[in-house]
Design a protein around this motif. Sequence first.
Motif, PDB file in Angstrom:
ATOM      1  N   SER A   1       8.745  -6.232  18.708  1.00 44.98           N
ATOM      2  CA  SER A   1       9.476  -5.338  19.599  1.00 44.98           C
ATOM      3  C   SER A   1       8.665  -4.092  19.933  1.00 44.98           C
ATOM      4  O   SER A   1       8.601  -3.658  21.087  1.00 44.98           O
ATOM      5  CB  SER A   1      10.809  -4.940  18.951  1.00 44.98           C
ATOM      6  OG  SER A   1      11.560  -4.131  19.803  1.00 44.98           O
TER       7      SER A   1
ATOM      8  N   GLU B   1      13.898   1.433  15.015  1.00 46.65           N
ATOM      9  CA  GLU B   1      14.422   0.367  15.884  1.00 46.65           C
ATOM     10  C   GLU B   1      15.192   0.952  17.076  1.00 46.65           C
ATOM     11  O   GLU B   1      15.039   0.490  18.210  1.00 46.65           O
ATOM     12  CB  GLU B   1      15.323  -0.570  15.082  1.00 46.65           C
ATOM     13  CG  GLU B   1      14.561  -1.500  14.152  1.00 46.65           C
ATOM     14  CD  GLU B   1      15.493  -2.351  13.302  1.00 46.65           C
ATOM     15  OE1 GLU B   1      16.728  -2.178  13.418  1.00 46.65           O
ATOM     16  OE2 GLU B   1      14.994  -3.186  12.532  1.00 46.65           O
TER      17      GLU B   1
ATOM     18  N   LEU C   1      10.403  -6.529  14.114  1.00 46.66           N
ATOM     19  CA  LEU C   1      10.201  -5.164  14.593  1.00 46.66           C
ATOM     20  C   LEU C   1       8.798  -4.989  15.183  1.00 46.66           C
ATOM     21  O   LEU C   1       8.616  -4.289  16.176  1.00 46.66           O
ATOM     22  CB  LEU C   1      10.422  -4.167  13.454  1.00 46.66           C
ATOM     23  CG  LEU C   1      10.314  -2.683  13.827  1.00 46.66           C
ATOM     24  CD1 LEU C   1      11.307  -2.319  14.923  1.00 46.66           C
ATOM     25  CD2 LEU C   1      10.532  -1.800  12.593  1.00 46.66           C
TER      26      LEU C   1
ATOM     27  N   ASN D   1      12.750   2.732  19.471  1.00 47.25           N
ATOM     28  CA  ASN D   1      11.965   1.717  20.187  1.00 47.25           C
ATOM     29  C   ASN D   1      12.805   1.002  21.236  1.00 47.25           C
ATOM     30  O   ASN D   1      12.336   0.738  22.353  1.00 47.25           O
ATOM     31  CB  ASN D   1      11.399   0.700  19.190  1.00 47.25           C
ATOM     32  CG  ASN D   1      10.568  -0.369  19.878  1.00 47.25           C
ATOM     33  OD1 ASN D   1       9.485  -0.097  20.401  1.00 47.25           O
ATOM     34  ND2 ASN D   1      11.082  -1.587  19.908  1.00 47.25           N
TER      35      ASN D   1
END
Length: 460
Positions: free
Chosen positions: A426, A6, A423, A9
């Motif tokens: 994203s 996360e 996620l 990213n």
Amino acid sequence: MLVVIENVNATVNNFVWGIPAIICIIGVGLYLSIRTKFIQVRKFPLAMQKTVGKVFEKKEAKNGAMTPFQAVCTALSATVGTGNIAGVAGAIAIGGPGAVFWMWVSAFLGMCTKFSEVTLAVHFREKNAQGEYVGGPMYYIKNGLGKKWQWLAILFSVFGIFTVFGTGNATQVNTISTAINSALLNYNLISNEHVAMSNWIIGIIIMILVACVLLGGIKRIGKVTEKLVPFMAIFYIILALGVVILNIKNVPGVFYSIIYGAFNPAAVTGGVVGSFFTSMTKGVSRGIFSNEAGLGTGSIAHACADTGKPVEQGFFGIFEVFADTIIICTLTALVILCSGVPVGFGAAAGAELTISGFTTTYGNWVSVFTAVAMCCFAFSTIIGWGLYGARCAEFIFSSKVVKPFMVIYSMVAIVGATVDLGLVWSIAETFNGLMVIPNLIAVLLLSGTVFKLVKEYFKR
């Protein structure tokens, strides 16, 4: 491990959709516009004549191709989607009403960028082993820039494959299941404990429908999109225009807040959104995310058109951005801002804000119709991105992988309907943005070819 993914990213995403990247996108669009003497303005009437006029033509395409109208409908099927509903709402909530102004700016320049992408895609396309036209950024890099740039074409294709499973499929199916379940729950047709089972059923049905369309080849994709896209666009436009007409007294104030808020967002949002750059970046990034000008993806569909005139197909690129952003995204913004629905400025928002604009004006009964609209938008996006992913996979491997790829792509619908996709969305958005880099490099390097083709076309 998930936390690390996360964080990585988020860092990449902030760069890809940050100010430097947006300046590059706007810069390339401005350069192309200046060099073509703002063709999107000078030749706008001609572009509409060459595009809207095709709606009424009864023409069959050759084998392995689509009609020019089917090609633009396939491209629009991918661009006109949940971004028009959820993306605009998010831009207004985070960037204030002024974000809509910057969305218009990105669309104005994006018309010329997409015109260039489509023109290059048709000019540098080729035929595959099945006799179908194939093209897009990876092909105009390969055939326009030569072997030393092959790595750039492969990079675009890799990013494209990663993107289609998330942006093009899983998140869209999740939108469909959410819309259907919301309508069913509102009318007490199912209870909360049955939502999980409903998700499985929805996922399986969408998987079958997507497979039936995509495995039917380029002809079937074209026939489905040319019927679905005009229907869903007109349906949504009528619903949105109704909201605007019923709240017509609010329209002047809304346009004032959009234009004034673009340069002084704090004055319109009560100080919650105080940054000019926040308003600009949100408007530009969501506009690009919606119309895909700069991503190069739409040109993959346009390359399938049965035409020998790259510039004429390029006019469809102008029409596509105009229809997607100037018309549909603007109407979504007006639905939110004219209806008087409370906007929590500074906080994330999505499709629920747009739906609230409709229900505030019409009443809860309209939730059924908004659910239908969202399902059509999302399903059409799945079809369009399925074609994009297949072409990217075919470029890296061969045409033999197309059908297995489409089967796997169809099966992802079940994942999209049944799991939490925070996620996934994203990461897909990040890869979506990464596609811009190789595409814009290629468009800039091949801009001389665009200018030459335009000059030759108008000489004739």
